[in-house]
Write a protein that holds these residues in place. Structure first.
Motif, PDB file in Angstrom:
ATOM      1  N   HIS A 259      11.893 -38.187-145.697  1.00 14.44           N
ATOM      2  CA  HIS A 259      11.571 -36.916-146.364  1.00 14.44           C
ATOM      3  C   HIS A 259      12.841 -36.193-146.800  1.00 14.44           C
ATOM      4  O   HIS A 259      13.934 -36.458-146.291  1.00 14.44           O
ATOM      5  CB  HIS A 259      10.677 -36.035-145.488  1.00 14.44           C
ATOM      6  CG  HIS A 259      11.352 -35.333-144.355  1.00 14.44           C
ATOM      7  ND1 HIS A 259      12.249 -34.297-144.530  1.00 14.44           N
ATOM      8  CD2 HIS A 259      11.215 -35.461-143.013  1.00 14.44           C
ATOM      9  CE1 HIS A 259      12.636 -33.844-143.360  1.00 14.44           C
ATOM     10  NE2 HIS A 259      12.038 -34.523-142.422  1.00 14.44           N
TER      11      HIS A 259
ATOM     12  N   PHE B 293      11.065 -31.266-148.015  1.00 15.94           N
ATOM     13  CA  PHE B 293       9.866 -30.686-148.607  1.00 15.94           C
ATOM     14  C   PHE B 293       8.720 -31.696-148.634  1.00 15.94           C
ATOM     15  O   PHE B 293       7.613 -31.409-148.208  1.00 15.94           O
ATOM     16  CB  PHE B 293      10.147 -30.216-150.039  1.00 15.94           C
ATOM     17  CG  PHE B 293      11.026 -29.007-150.108  1.00 15.94           C
ATOM     18  CD1 PHE B 293      10.475 -27.740-150.024  1.00 15.94           C
ATOM     19  CD2 PHE B 293      12.403 -29.131-150.232  1.00 15.94           C
ATOM     20  CE1 PHE B 293      11.283 -26.627-150.081  1.00 15.94           C
ATOM     21  CE2 PHE B 293      13.207 -28.018-150.289  1.00 15.94           C
ATOM     22  CZ  PHE B 293      12.660 -26.755-150.216  1.00 15.94           C
ATOM     23  N   ASN B 294       8.994 -32.887-149.160  1.00 13.79           N
ATOM     24  CA  ASN B 294       7.969 -33.909-149.311  1.00 13.79           C
ATOM     25  C   ASN B 294       8.338 -35.142-148.495  1.00 13.79           C
ATOM     26  O   ASN B 294       9.512 -35.531-148.447  1.00 13.79           O
ATOM     27  CB  ASN B 294       7.794 -34.288-150.788  1.00 13.79           C
ATOM     28  CG  ASN B 294       7.331 -33.108-151.621  1.00 13.79           C
ATOM     29  OD1 ASN B 294       6.278 -32.528-151.361  1.00 13.79           O
ATOM     30  ND2 ASN B 294       8.127 -32.741-152.629  1.00 13.79           N
TER      31      ASN B 294
ATOM     32  N   SER C 186       3.255 -33.240-147.669  1.00 13.76           N
ATOM     33  CA  SER C 186       4.338 -32.276-147.505  1.00 13.76           C
ATOM     34  C   SER C 186       4.881 -32.349-146.084  1.00 13.76           C
ATOM     35  O   SER C 186       4.184 -32.762-145.147  1.00 13.76           O
ATOM     36  CB  SER C 186       3.844 -30.859-147.795  1.00 13.76           C
ATOM     37  OG  SER C 186       2.862 -30.477-146.853  1.00 13.76           O
TER      38      SER C 186
END
Length: 828
Positions: free
Chosen positions: A450, A453-454, A528
């Motif tokens: 990651h 954020f994602n 997320s």
């Protein structure tokens, strides 16, 4: 006729007066009547304080199911409150004026109490939730005072300022039924729009199955683990299982683990290239090579350096010592201060992982809130947060102070839904925000990447059957967030329960790809980093380990996994930026039945806060630890593995019954004060962060031991702390300690020598319920303005306190507790 009518009116008036005088006793609805009487420890001579409960009430029940010697320690599902209560107080405030607890079996004739020698309450948490509250799991266990991962917060957008949830945790354990839980007149725990109840008890099954669970024949010993034979108090008539002995089911191991830092400096740097290579190789997917350098612009010691190929690292050992260069290598070497992402609408940022930044001069704060740095505009926040290596993000809201303020956040803090729709957040992205890790097991392989954020999560498992992974857990008893993949590639997200599939969650995952090759299904998923709801797990944004549980079934859809399950660890490491690798520290682990492993965490603080370290208490070290909470997890058995065949299959089913007494709250008017003042919790441990220590057998004769703590009033575990306050006014004060050794606890104002509260344990002397021999009651100290009570006192936040517990250590006792807890009001 007129005289007769006048006489009748007089007689009626007299009857009315008499009824008014008798009403409190006539309408007493006390549940736990009989046995050891309800009392308080600090009565005044101004009159007699009645401990009868006379207010309206409602009952709620939490189910417990166990076999002999088994522990029940988990959060039950929410229980809806009676519909008439919910309807009556919808949009209104209930004032809880006290409560009682019992443990009962439901029968056709009504509830029947279970003696405590057949089922032992070690401790409990119970929450009343309003319709504007949401319950969630914290990333780590918190001591409040007993360990829990349960937390509650107010839902974003709530427009009133009344409490949306209240917790009950005073006098748990052996004293839970006959210690008084009433509040002085005019004080209450307030709750807006009450809707449901949740209980998280810890119960230990001590029931000899040769007798009925409700029989009041007294303590009847059965069979015990070898570790307690001839080592516990033979005179107490208390089952030794209540002290959570470590048994042959539990094995101990020590693992050396290195911490990975992307800021600050290693407290203990690695001192050789060989140790550096070993430490890096232990945490990265693949070690490419090693290099030794002498570079004063880098941190001293060991660094892990990502290479161009993802998951490949170099171990770099820097001999330039000493070095003042911090571990945030990109910033230190001029690689850039990061880029800003924002404004992120309807988003706030929590203080997880100690992410709240204190108001210090280097941050250019224009204000502070509860010690946090604040700025008065996003523009000012961007300017000063950009200039600080410690500041990683901020969010702006008018929810807390009635005007827009921006709150500084550091590394590790996580986004969440805004407290109000107008909340906005900004986050700084740097190379060190990107993390990756992977774990391979016999059943399921997991990788996580990651960018802060994602996240991309890749799972591999058998294509013909379901498989899954639970995050941040050692066992299903931790009720983790899990991703389940069924045969054919269908993906779901769940919040598991112990030995059950739990609840299906709102989807937050996108399937990027799904392939099958050689009987192995591989799915690439995206979601997320921050969990969609409190029930969804939020991935860490700092390097470190995550506990995993993985399983694979034998059927295409989710069902019982059988033996094809295991635990694992995945270590998230920086994917793009170098990081310091510190000298490994030894971490002890307790493993139950070769299946469930948990780290042994005990922090024995030095004097003056506590004296566990000075006394070298056995609980300070895993190898000398004989028993307590760390050998006493949910569903664990407290008899030896070799005794499994002796445990009958019979399951006891009974209920913790809570009775809550209440009044209707009336807010203040221009001519009258509010009907009740809201009282807030406080709690601290005399043994500091040990939580359950051991009382070592004295050398010969009958002995009295003691432990002592020194702290200030501001450090006594205050909750709901306002932005500013000048004093603390205790209303309820009570200790928590265990039978059969607890004698007395005292709390002094160390500045004046005044005894604020002293409580001597009261013990039962029979076999009947509420008077069981050698089980304990702890009468609280109450302060109020009605007859029979001492007047409330106020102490300043800087008042020095001294707390002492006295105990009988003629015999050894494990898993002992020494707490002070209660309820108080803040003075502005």
């Amino acid at each position: 006729k007129k005289k007769k009518r006048e006489r009748s009116l007089c007689e009626m008036s007299a009857i009315a007066v008499l009824l008014a005088l008798l009403l409190p006793s006539v309408l007493s609805v006390t549940m736990n009547a009989g046995g050891v009487p309800y009392t308080i420890s600090n009565p005044s001579k101004s009159g007699e304080y009645s401990t009868d409960f006379t207010d309206e009430y409602f009952d709620v029940y939490g189910q417990v199911q166990t076999r002999y010697s088994q522990v029940y320690w988990t959060r039950n599902d929410p229980v809806p409150l009676p519909p008439e209560i919910v309807q009556r107080f919808d949009g209104k405030v209930m004032a809880i004026t006290g409560y009682e607890i019992d443990q009962v079996v439901k029968t056709p004739e009504g509830d029947k109490s279970v003696p405590i020698y057949n089922a032992y309450n070690h401790h409990y948490f119970a929450w009343l939730l309003g319709k504007d509250a949401e319950m969630y799991n914290t990333d780590r266990y918190r001591l409040v005072p007993n360990p829990t991962r349960t937390a509650v917060r107010t839902r974003p957008g709530t427009e009133h300022s009344y409490p949306t949830n209240i917790v009950f945790k005073e006098n748990p354990g052996g004293e839970f039924r006959k210690s008084y839980h009433g509040y002085p007149q005019g004080y209450a725990q307030l709750l807006h729009s009450p809707s449901e109840w949740v209980v998280e008890p810890m119960q230990i099954d001590t029931h000899n199955r040769n007798y009925n669970i409700t029989d009041t024949m007294g303590y009847k010993p059965w069979f015990f683990p070898q570790s307690v034979i001839n080592k516990t108090d033979p005179t107490s008539d208390l089952n030794p299982l209540i002290e959570c002995p470590c048994t042959t089911r539990v094995t101990r191991s020590v693992v050396n683990t290195s911490s990975i830092l992307v800021s600050g400096s290693c407290p203990s740097p690695i001192s050789s290239m060989a140790d550096c290579a070993a430490a890096v190789a232990a945490v990265v997917p693949r070690l490419l090579d090693t290099r030794t350098v002498h570079n004063a612009s880098l941190p001293a010691g060991c660094l892990m350096v990502p290479q161009a190929q993802a998951g490949v690292y170099r171990a770099l050992f820097n001999t330039a010592t000493p070095s003042a260069v911090p571990c945030d290598v990109p910033a230190a070497t001029g690689a850039g201060a990061g880029q800003w992402v924002g404004p992120l609408l309807d988003q706030a940022i929590d203080c997880s992982a100690a992410g709240c930044l204190a108001a210090t001069p280097d941050l250019g704060c224009t204000g502070s809130f509860q010690g946090q740095c604040t700025w008065d505009s996003p523009e000012t926040a961007l300017k000063h947060c950009s200039a600080s290596a410690a500041c990683h993000s901020f969010f702006c809201s008018s929810y807390f102070q009635g005007k827009q303020q921006c709150y500084a956040r550091g590394a590790g803090s996580l986004p969440r839904a805004g407290y109000a729709a107008a909340d906005t957040a900004w986050r700084k992205t740097t190379p060190s925000d990107s993390l990756l890790g992977q774990a391979a097991t016999a059943y399921v392989n997991v990788s996580v990447v990651h960018d802060g954020f994602n996240a991309t999560i890749t799972l591999s498992g058998p294509s013909a059957a379901w498989f899954g992974v639970g995050f941040d857990a050692d066992s299903m008893a931790d009720a983790p967030y899990a991703i389940i993949v069924e045969a054919g590639g269908k993906v779901s997200e769940r919040r598991l329960v112990n030995h059950g599939p739990g609840a299906l969650l709102q989807p937050s995952i996108t399937v990027v790809s799904s392939t099958v090759q050689h009987g192995v299904s591989t799915l690439v998923l995206r979601r997320s980093v921050a969990g969609l709801t409190p029930q969804h797990y939020s991935l860490p944004t700092l390097p470190g380990e995550i506990g995993l549980i993985v399983a694979a079934g034998t059927t295409p859809t989710l069902a019982y996994h059988g033996a094809t399950r295991t635990g694992a660890k995945i270590t998230l490491v920086p994917a793009q930026a170098p990081a310091c690798v510190c000298s490994p520290s030894s971490v002890g682990y307790l493993t139950y039945m070769n299946a469930t492993t948990a780290a042994y965490h005990v922090d024995c603080e030095a004097e003056p806060r506590g004296d566990m370290l000075q006394q070298n208490n056995p609980a300070c070290h895993m190898q000398s630890y004989l028993g307590g909470l760390q050998c006493c997890h949910h569903t664990w058995f407290l008899t030896d593995a070799e005794q499994d065949h002796l445990i009958p299959p019979d399951v006891d089913t009974y209920y913790l019954k809570f009775r809550y007494y209440f009044q209707e709250y009336k807010p203040a008017t221009p001519t009258a004060p509010a009907s009740h003042q809201h009282i807030h919790h406080w709690v601290f441990l005399i043994d500091a962060n040990v939580n359950d220590y051991e009382e070592v057998k004295c050398e010969g004769g009958s002995c009295v031991g003691s432990i002592t703590a020194h702290l200030t009033a501001r450090d006594m575990g205050l909750e709901d702390i306002p932005a500013s306050y000048s004093g603390i006014t205790p209303i309820v004060m009570t200790p928590h300690c265990h039978a059969p050794s607890c004698l007395r606890e005292e709390l002094f104002n160390a500045d004046t020598g005044e005894l604020i509260c002293g409580v001597t344990a009261v013990y039962g002397n029979g076999t009947e319920v509420f008077n069981e021999r050698n089980y304990i009651a702890l009468p609280p100290c109450l302060f109020g303005n009605q007859p029979g009570l001492q007047k409330p006192i106020t102490i300043s936040p800087d008042t020095n306190l001294r707390a002492i517990k006295y105990f009988n250590n003629t015999y050894h006792h494990s898993g002992q507790m020494a707490q002070w807890t209660g309820l108080m009001i803040y003075q502005p």
